[in-house]
Design an enzyme around this catalytic site. Sequence first.
Site, PDB file in Angstrom:
ATOM      1  N   ALA A  52       9.375  11.666  64.586  1.00 23.42           N
ATOM      2  CA  ALA A  52       9.082  12.367  65.834  1.00 23.42           C
ATOM      3  C   ALA A  52       8.174  11.483  66.692  1.00 23.42           C
ATOM      4  O   ALA A  52       7.468  10.611  66.165  1.00 23.42           O
ATOM      5  CB  ALA A  52       8.405  13.716  65.570  1.00 23.42           C
ATOM      6  N   PHE A  53       8.197  11.705  67.999  1.00 25.75           N
ATOM      7  CA  PHE A  53       7.459  10.817  68.901  1.00 25.75           C
ATOM      8  C   PHE A  53       5.952  10.855  68.649  1.00 25.75           C
ATOM      9  O   PHE A  53       5.229   9.944  69.056  1.00 25.75           O
ATOM     10  CB  PHE A  53       7.758  11.186  70.366  1.00 25.75           C
ATOM     11  CG  PHE A  53       6.909  12.308  70.903  1.00 25.75           C
ATOM     12  CD1 PHE A  53       7.152  13.618  70.546  1.00 25.75           C
ATOM     13  CD2 PHE A  53       5.852  12.044  71.754  1.00 25.75           C
ATOM     14  CE1 PHE A  53       6.362  14.647  71.029  1.00 25.75           C
ATOM     15  CE2 PHE A  53       5.055  13.071  72.255  1.00 25.75           C
ATOM     16  CZ  PHE A  53       5.318  14.375  71.883  1.00 25.75           C
ATOM     17  N   LYS A  54       5.471  11.909  67.991  1.00 27.50           N
ATOM     18  CA  LYS A  54       4.033  12.025  67.758  1.00 27.50           C
ATOM     19  C   LYS A  54       3.482  10.850  66.953  1.00 27.50           C
ATOM     20  O   LYS A  54       2.305  10.529  67.029  1.00 27.50           O
ATOM     21  CB  LYS A  54       3.716  13.350  67.088  1.00 27.50           C
ATOM     22  CG  LYS A  54       3.966  14.531  68.024  1.00 27.50           C
ATOM     23  CD  LYS A  54       3.477  15.846  67.452  1.00 27.50           C
ATOM     24  CE  LYS A  54       3.534  16.951  68.499  1.00 27.50           C
ATOM     25  NZ  LYS A  54       4.918  17.331  68.843  1.00 27.50           N
ATOM     26  N   ASP A  55       4.367  10.191  66.174  1.00 28.34           N
ATOM     27  CA  ASP A  55       3.922   9.017  65.408  1.00 28.34           C
ATOM     28  C   ASP A  55       3.369   7.923  66.317  1.00 28.34           C
ATOM     29  O   ASP A  55       2.457   7.197  65.930  1.00 28.34           O
ATOM     30  CB  ASP A  55       5.093   8.421  64.620  1.00 28.34           C
ATOM     31  CG  ASP A  55       5.533   9.292  63.448  1.00 28.34           C
ATOM     32  OD1 ASP A  55       4.675   9.983  62.867  1.00 28.34           O
ATOM     33  OD2 ASP A  55       6.732   9.269  63.129  1.00 28.34           O
ATOM     34  N   MET A  81      -0.150   9.017  66.969  1.00 26.46           N
ATOM     35  CA  MET A  81      -0.927   9.356  65.775  1.00 26.46           C
ATOM     36  C   MET A  81      -1.178   8.136  64.893  1.00 26.46           C
ATOM     37  O   MET A  81      -2.237   8.017  64.274  1.00 26.46           O
ATOM     38  CB  MET A  81      -0.171  10.439  65.006  1.00 26.46           C
ATOM     39  CG  MET A  81      -1.049  11.324  64.188  1.00 26.46           C
ATOM     40  SD  MET A  81      -2.080  12.463  65.148  1.00 26.46           S
ATOM     41  CE  MET A  81      -1.068  13.929  65.172  1.00 26.46           C
TER      42      MET A  81
END
Length: 467
Positions: A111-114, A117
């Site tokens: 997911a793009f949150k990586d 994060m």
Amino acid sequence: MKYLSTRGEGSGRGFSEILLEGLAPDGGLYLPERYPRIDATTLARWRGLSYAELAFALLALYIDDIPAGDLRALVERTYTAEVFGDPRVAPLRPLEPGVFVLGLSNGPTLAFKDLAMQFLGHAFEYELARRGRTLNVLGATSGDTGSAAEYALKGKRGVSVFMLSPLGRMSPFQQAQMFSLQDANIHNIAVEGVFDDCQDLVKAVSADLAFKQRHAIGTVNSINWARLVAQVVYYFAGYFQATTSNDQAVDFAVPTGNFGNICAGHVARQMGLPIHRLVLATNENDVLDEFFRTGRYRVRSAAETHETSSPSMDISKASNFERFVFDALGRDPARTRVLFAEVESKRALSLTADERARIASFGFASGRSTADDRLATIRAVHARHGEVIDPHTADALKVGREHAEAGTPMIVLETALPAKFNATVHEAIGVDAPRPARFAGIEDLPRRFTTMTVDVERLKAFVAENG
Ligand SMILES: *Cc1c(COP(=O)(O)O)cnc(C)c1O
């Protein structure tokens, strides 16, 4: 660069101070005192940079209290082809004439949150070591945030993670992803309740200031400025891949929940990136679509929040929205304080006609996508292009197409890979979503998690014992 709060207090802090904090002391959100403008010469130079070089050049404008050599090392360790599966880190691909997909989801948790994060994980470890401190990250997740945080912080020195999730409510893939982690500093807590119960537990622990201080409780939620600024980088990277010269303008279509991702697009635009329009896509939880179409902002209650097949956008109140409103209304903290106190008390934002006009001048467009739209979009993309996209990306593609204009590339942000949301994909196309090889058989791995009832005292005891 110094930072200020949207509500006026707690100003004058540096990046490394706000990194480990969540909200500002007055309940506002941190923003830089100004957005550095990127002139034509700099933009031309940035076009030739690798993702890591670009990230360093951009982040260095906002971070001046970490020595440049150290910041460069953090960024180079974060944005590698090994971690993100592609030397471009965020590769762009054409989908159909005028429409591109920016692949933001090839990192450790798909997911793009990586993208943000992973940087946060390295920055936390660095800053905690520098200050001789430790941190217990406490969070609640319905899926993507929790796994991105755990994969970013696992094995990092000085930090432990306590992640609450509603027992049995995440997708089987998301559950397997989180619960199969065996790292000693990662603690999965499956709560016998719904997501709101998890969030209430986090709030209750954080409200106990003595406990919070004694056990160094922190968060990694989407209001963290470090996450937001790291996301600004891929707007530039996407722009350079979609255009051949810096005279061209582009549109971005962004599947939106907490307004973090699209707020990064707003920052990129304030820095001078030639973005024509930011197209905001919601699912059935359409507070923000309603706002950008009608000027009316009506926060929904938990009971009015729909559970949809693009679950990472199932948000009733977008936590980053205050940042944009603050900017759009000329950065007036007193006015922001009044407006967002009303959001709490009346669940509405009462803007004047003049304020609505100012907001309308910021180049946002919006639209809404439903369960049927997601299925139809996934099916059509598969039939026409032989590609499989995830439900969130489908929401953005559906709305992006509605706003596409000839001559302006529309860049759709791919925020997750379809393997994460296989049930919906299977419903749409009758076959399983492709799954990256490294996740083969993930459901069969041994699991490490603790089950807990909705009990604040038990949670505190668990954190005290394991932190
Ligand atoms: C978190 C998430 C979103 C929403 O992003 P915001 O920054 O909260 O607006 C959209 N799609 C996916 C797959 C996500 O994980």
